[in-house]
Scaffold this active site. Structure first.
Site, PDB file in Angstrom:
ATOM      1  N   ARG A  78       3.604  -2.042   9.665  1.00  0.00           N
ATOM      2  CA  ARG A  78       4.068  -0.728   9.220  1.00  0.00           C
ATOM      3  C   ARG A  78       3.450   0.379  10.068  1.00  0.00           C
ATOM      4  O   ARG A  78       2.252   0.395  10.319  1.00  0.00           O
ATOM      5  CB  ARG A  78       3.699  -0.481   7.764  1.00  0.00           C
ATOM      6  N   ARG A  87      10.657   1.727   6.606  1.00  0.00           N
ATOM      7  CA  ARG A  87       9.415   0.981   6.775  1.00  0.00           C
ATOM      8  C   ARG A  87       9.633  -0.516   6.632  1.00  0.00           C
ATOM      9  O   ARG A  87      10.504  -0.951   5.894  1.00  0.00           O
ATOM     10  CB  ARG A  87       8.360   1.458   5.787  1.00  0.00           C
ATOM     11  N   ASP A  90       6.356  -1.303   2.250  1.00  0.00           N
ATOM     12  CA  ASP A  90       5.670  -0.254   1.506  1.00  0.00           C
ATOM     13  C   ASP A  90       5.119  -0.918   0.255  1.00  0.00           C
ATOM     14  O   ASP A  90       5.862  -1.600  -0.462  1.00  0.00           O
ATOM     15  CB  ASP A  90       6.658   0.850   1.128  1.00  0.00           C
ATOM     16  N   ASP A  92       2.747  -0.033  -3.153  1.00  0.00           N
ATOM     17  CA  ASP A  92       2.122   1.034  -3.938  1.00  0.00           C
ATOM     18  C   ASP A  92       1.433   0.475  -5.166  1.00  0.00           C
ATOM     19  O   ASP A  92       1.980  -0.410  -5.848  1.00  0.00           O
ATOM     20  CB  ASP A  92       3.176   2.046  -4.416  1.00  0.00           C
TER      21      ASP A  92
END
Length: 160
Positions: A78, A87, A90, A92
Site C-alpha cells: 500500500r 488502495r 486498507d 482499519d
C-alpha cells in the site's frame, strides 16, 4: 483476551488475494464476515472495493491493532498518495471491547463506521447484538457476493 473488529478493503490489483493474505496473517482471527463489493465513498474516481470485517479474540490493545493494520497494509504494498484514493489494502481498527481511544492517529470506535454500510452490514453478521438499531444511510452500493468460505477453502485458520 478481548473481542475486536477490523475492517478490510481492497480495490486495486488482486483484491481477493490481498484480503486472503491479510486474514491468513491474523493468528487471532476467529470469524470473517461475508465478502461485499462496494462503491467507493469519497475520494477520486476509482473502482469498486471488496470488503470484509474480521473478528479477533486478541491480547492486543487498540494501539497494537493499529500496528498490525499498518504492517498488513505495508506487506500488500500500500502506498498513501491520495486521501481516500484507491488502495491494494486498507485495514482499519473498528471496535475494541472496553476501549475508547481519541488520538491524532487512532480513534476507536472508528469515527465514520456508523456512516458506512460496507462496515456495518458485515459487522452485523458477526455481532448482531453489538449495534442494534443501526440504520443504513444508503451511501453507495453494498452487495454481498457470498460467504468467506466460498472464496477461501477451510484450513482452520481465519475461515469461519
Amino acid at each position: 483476551m478481548t473481542r475486536a473488529f477490523l475492517g478490510l478493503g481492497s480495490n486495486m490489483g488482486d483484491r481477493m488475494g490481498y484480503l486472503k493474505d491479510a486474514v491468513a496473517a491474523m493468528d487471532d482471527c476467529v470469524a470473517v464476515s461475508g465478502v461485499y463489493e462496494t462503491d467507493p465513498v469519497g475520494g477520486p474516481d476509482q473502482g469498486q472495493y471488496l470488503n470484509v470485517v474480521v473478528e479477533l479474540d486478541t491480547s492486543r490493545s487498540a494501539r497494537g491493532l493499529l500496528e498490525l493494520c499498518q504492517a498488513l497494509e505495508a506487506s500488500a504494498g500500500r502506498v498513501r498518495e491520495v486521501r481516500w484514493g484507491p488502495r491494494t489494502l486498507d485495514v482499519d481498527v473498528l471496535w475494541v471491547d472496553g476501549e475508547t481511544v481519541d488520538e491524532p492517529d487512532l480513534v476507536v470506535p472508528h469515527p465514520r463506521m456508523f456512516e458506512r454500510a460496507f462496515v456495518m452490514v458485515p459487522i452485523g453478521e458477526l455481532a448482531p447484538d453489538l449495534f442494534e438499531g443501526w440504520s443504513d444511510p444508503d451511501t453507495g452500493g453494498c452487495h454481498r457476493l457470498g460467504d468467506w468460505d466460498e472464496f477461501v477453502p477451510r484450513t482452520g485458520k481465519g475461515t469461519s
